[in-house]
Design an enzyme around this catalytic site. Structure first.
Site, PDB file in Angstrom:
ATOM      1  N   HIS A   1       0.616  -1.210   0.175  1.00 55.12           N
ATOM      2  CA  HIS A   1       0.263  -0.125   0.285  1.00 55.12           C
ATOM      3  C   HIS A   1       0.989   1.246  -0.410  1.00 55.12           C
ATOM      4  O   HIS A   1       1.108   1.664   1.171  1.00 55.12           O
ATOM      5  CB  HIS A   1      -0.408  -0.417   1.671  1.00 55.12           C
ATOM      6  CG  HIS A   1      -2.221   0.790   1.279  1.00 55.12           C
ATOM      7  ND1 HIS A   1      -3.315   1.006   1.489  1.00 55.12           N
ATOM      8  CD2 HIS A   1      -2.208   2.311   0.647  1.00 55.12           C
ATOM      9  CE1 HIS A   1      -4.075   2.239   1.318  1.00 55.12           C
ATOM     10  NE2 HIS A   1      -3.526   2.837   1.006  1.00 55.12           N
TER      11      HIS A   1
ATOM     12  N   LEU B   1       2.591   6.188  -4.588  1.00 60.67           N
ATOM     13  CA  LEU B   1       4.284   7.018  -5.320  1.00 60.67           C
ATOM     14  C   LEU B   1       2.930   8.103  -6.260  1.00 60.67           C
ATOM     15  O   LEU B   1       4.419   9.367  -6.409  1.00 60.67           O
ATOM     16  CB  LEU B   1       4.499   6.078  -6.601  1.00 60.67           C
ATOM     17  CG  LEU B   1       5.070   5.262  -5.836  1.00 60.67           C
ATOM     18  CD1 LEU B   1       5.355   3.656  -6.911  1.00 60.67           C
ATOM     19  CD2 LEU B   1       6.132   5.046  -4.939  1.00 60.67           C
TER      20      LEU B   1
ATOM     21  N   ASP C   1      -8.367   2.575  -3.701  1.00 61.52           N
ATOM     22  CA  ASP C   1      -7.837   3.717  -2.209  1.00 61.52           C
ATOM     23  C   ASP C   1      -8.372   4.800  -2.332  1.00 61.52           C
ATOM     24  O   ASP C   1      -7.589   5.512  -3.109  1.00 61.52           O
ATOM     25  CB  ASP C   1      -6.364   2.907  -1.280  1.00 61.52           C
ATOM     26  CG  ASP C   1      -6.251   3.774  -0.324  1.00 61.52           C
ATOM     27  OD1 ASP C   1      -6.750   3.616   0.525  1.00 61.52           O
ATOM     28  OD2 ASP C   1      -5.007   4.367  -0.424  1.00 61.52           O
TER      29      ASP C   1
ATOM     30  N   HIS D   1     -10.893   0.322   0.854  1.00 60.46           N
ATOM     31  CA  HIS D   1     -10.831   1.467   1.760  1.00 60.46           C
ATOM     32  C   HIS D   1     -12.598   1.171   2.054  1.00 60.46           C
ATOM     33  O   HIS D   1     -13.427   1.661   1.953  1.00 60.46           O
ATOM     34  CB  HIS D   1     -10.648   2.609   0.738  1.00 60.46           C
ATOM     35  CG  HIS D   1     -10.476   3.807   1.804  1.00 60.46           C
ATOM     36  ND1 HIS D   1      -9.837   4.685   2.337  1.00 60.46           N
ATOM     37  CD2 HIS D   1     -11.679   4.814   2.272  1.00 60.46           C
ATOM     38  CE1 HIS D   1      -9.709   5.593   3.008  1.00 60.46           C
ATOM     39  NE2 HIS D   1     -11.030   5.551   2.868  1.00 60.46           N
TER      40      HIS D   1
ATOM     41  N   HIS E   1      -5.556  -0.648   5.390  1.00 55.39           N
ATOM     42  CA  HIS E   1      -5.262   0.203   6.773  1.00 55.39           C
ATOM     43  C   HIS E   1      -6.513  -0.107   7.669  1.00 55.39           C
ATOM     44  O   HIS E   1      -7.481   0.938   8.379  1.00 55.39           O
ATOM     45  CB  HIS E   1      -5.189   1.705   6.662  1.00 55.39           C
ATOM     46  CG  HIS E   1      -6.076   2.639   5.609  1.00 55.39           C
ATOM     47  ND1 HIS E   1      -7.516   1.977   5.575  1.00 55.39           N
ATOM     48  CD2 HIS E   1      -5.691   2.979   4.470  1.00 55.39           C
ATOM     49  CE1 HIS E   1      -7.865   2.509   4.350  1.00 55.39           C
ATOM     50  NE2 HIS E   1      -7.310   2.725   3.640  1.00 55.39           N
TER      51      HIS E   1
ATOM     52  N   ASN F   1      -6.704   9.515   7.118  1.00 64.79           N
ATOM     53  CA  ASN F   1      -7.791   8.607   7.086  1.00 64.79           C
ATOM     54  C   ASN F   1      -7.250   6.534   6.636  1.00 64.79           C
ATOM     55  O   ASN F   1      -6.500   6.495   5.258  1.00 64.79           O
ATOM     56  CB  ASN F   1      -8.561   9.289   5.277  1.00 64.79           C
ATOM     57  CG  ASN F   1      -9.107   8.431   5.257  1.00 64.79           C
ATOM     58  OD1 ASN F   1     -10.226   7.672   6.076  1.00 64.79           O
ATOM     59  ND2 ASN F   1     -10.346   9.166   4.059  1.00 64.79           N
TER      60      ASN F   1
ATOM     61  N   ASP G   1       0.654   3.126   3.409  1.00 67.58           N
ATOM     62  CA  ASP G   1      -0.204   3.592   3.560  1.00 67.58           C
ATOM     63  C   ASP G   1       0.547   5.065   3.080  1.00 67.58           C
ATOM     64  O   ASP G   1       0.453   6.229   3.326  1.00 67.58           O
ATOM     65  CB  ASP G   1      -1.129   4.524   4.279  1.00 67.58           C
ATOM     66  CG  ASP G   1      -2.382   5.053   3.933  1.00 67.58           C
ATOM     67  OD1 ASP G   1      -2.243   5.307   2.135  1.00 67.58           O
ATOM     68  OD2 ASP G   1      -3.259   5.322   4.560  1.00 67.58           O
TER      69      ASP G   1
END
Length: 428
Positions: free
Chosen positions: A56, A59, A150, A177, A230, A276, A303
């Protein structure tokens, strides 16, 4: 082909051994190894792990190169001990076609600091209304196997079911997500005592938990794989634990910051803590640690969410959500899981290399440190303690919540298929 002899490394935290790299492969593991002409790296009891794999990562390229690029992001990854990262689809344009995922994949190939596996969007434009070109992305040169919107939740149950059915045909996985959008309108932090006292819009735990409950039931109905991004609440842990007890094919990840930080930090109104899902309570943090230790939560994923200075250095309400994490992840895991006795270094290798590589089907990564395996490795000075200084980050962004905080552990070397990408803490 070059040879490298790593002398006296604690492989997965065990007794010191020597590891011989010959070209792109591990040629031997044992005591008293020697090799004529080999470059010798004195490990001096440092811990040797398989190269880390992050399922996760953001970039940002294409479209937000002011935040991060594939080059700067993979340099940050190598600095943190990673040899492979999965790049999320919320770029500009969105990675919802074969052309965009191939662009990201080729940039990773070109720069060479770690392997980059693109994640494809589940829906066109992340809009949640129409499935993206899942099959075309899978059949492209990038060979996409993980799909996620996500940043946004696939909130429509029918769309989610169709996505799960589609990826089942080629063994793919949908990474969700989990955020019910109508329950989080105007949300700025965790809903609870602190949000009430500060007068900030609350992000209730049930907004995450209700989506996870729905999606594990859908995955069970379809017979497909779902991965929870997450995960952040104690209630979510219990739902995933229940689903696994039923044999449902669900995996879950936790971020380093959700293992360490709580919503009490929001009292500072410092936007660096705006993320988040939001930072939760101490009770949630402890539940997440226990779940990672017992395997209910399968992996640690960063993340990594870089933002330029102007997107964070502003009032709380206007600030972007997210934190960088590639260069500090292993230190936070050592602080919260290893130094507390909840995980061994072998457990860290499982949660941060073996299992994420398996979930994402990262060929050549997450392999044992043994003869004949690809030489994707990271060497960690676990005795080190130091202050986090983002000025030294390889990432283009500096939005870390750990600035000035003392953390343990320091990655000194990273090898990608036998080629050093980090030597003595410096990128090659």
């Amino acid at each position: 082909m070059s040879k490298i002899l790593i002398r006296g490394a604690k492989v997965l935290g065990g007794e010191p051994q020597d590891v011989l790299i010959d070209g792109d492969t591990i040629a031997g593991v044992g005591t008293g190894l020697s090799a004529d002409g080999a470059e010798v790296v004195q490990a001096d009891g440092k811990v040797l792990l398989p190269g880390l794999v992050d399922l996760h990562t953001h970039l940002r390229e294409p479209g937000r190169e002011d935040s991060e690029t594939v080059l700067t992001g993979t340099r940050a990854a190598a600095s943190g001990g990673y040899t492979a990262v999965f790049a999320m689809a919320n770029t500009f344009p969105v990675a919802d076609t074969a052309g965009v995922v191939e662009q990201v994949w080729r940039l990773g190939q070109q720069h060479g600091y770690c392997d980059v596996q693109p994640i494809g969007a589940v829906t066109v434009g992340l809009e949640g209304s129409k499935l993206a070109e899942l099959g075309a992305m899978h059949e492209s040169a990038a060979g996409v196997t993980v799909f996620s919107d996500d940043g946004k939740c696939v909130h429509d149950a029918v769309i989610m079911r169709r996505a799960l059915e589609y990826v089942k045909a080629f063994g793919g996985v949908v990474a969700q997500h989990a955020q019910e959008p109508r329950l989080t309108e105007g949300a700025e932090m965790n809903e609870g005592v602190v949000s009430a006292e500060l007068g900030l819009g609350g992000w209730p735990a049930v907004a995450e938990e209700s989506i996870i409950a729905r999606d594990v039931l859908l995955a069970d109905h379809v017979g497909s794989r779902v991965h929870i991004c997450h995960l952040s609440t104690a209630g979510s842990v219990e739902i995933v634990r229940w689903a696994k007890s039923r044999g449902i094919d669900v995996t879950a990840e936790v971020t380093p910051h959700h293992l360490l930080l709580t919503d009490e930090l929001v009292r500072t109104y410092n936007p660096i803590y705006k993320v988040n899902p939001p930072l939760r309570t101490e009770r949630d943090v402890l539940a997440l640690r226990e779940a990672l230790a017992d395997g209910t939560i399968d992996i640690v994923a960063t993340d990594h969410a870089p933002h330029p200075h102007e997107d964070k250095d502003c009032e709380w309400a206007a600030a972007a959500m997210g934190m960088v994490g590639l260069e500090t992840a292993l230190s936070v895991v050592q602080e919260t899981m290893v130094d507390t006795g909840l995980l061994t270094w072998a457990g860290v290798a499982d949660r941060m290399s073996f299992t994420p590589a398996r979930i994402g089907q990262a060929t050549g990564h997450g392999r044992p440190v043994s003869a004949g395996e690809p030489a994707n490795l990271t060497l960690v000075d676990t005795a080190y303690r130091g202050l986090v200084d983002p000025a030294g980050f390889a990432s283009r962004s500096r939005n870390t919540p750990y600035e000035g905080r003392e953390l343990p552990g320091r990655v000194t070397h990273t090898w990608l298929r036998g080629k050093a990408t980090l030597v003595d803490g410096k990128l090659t």
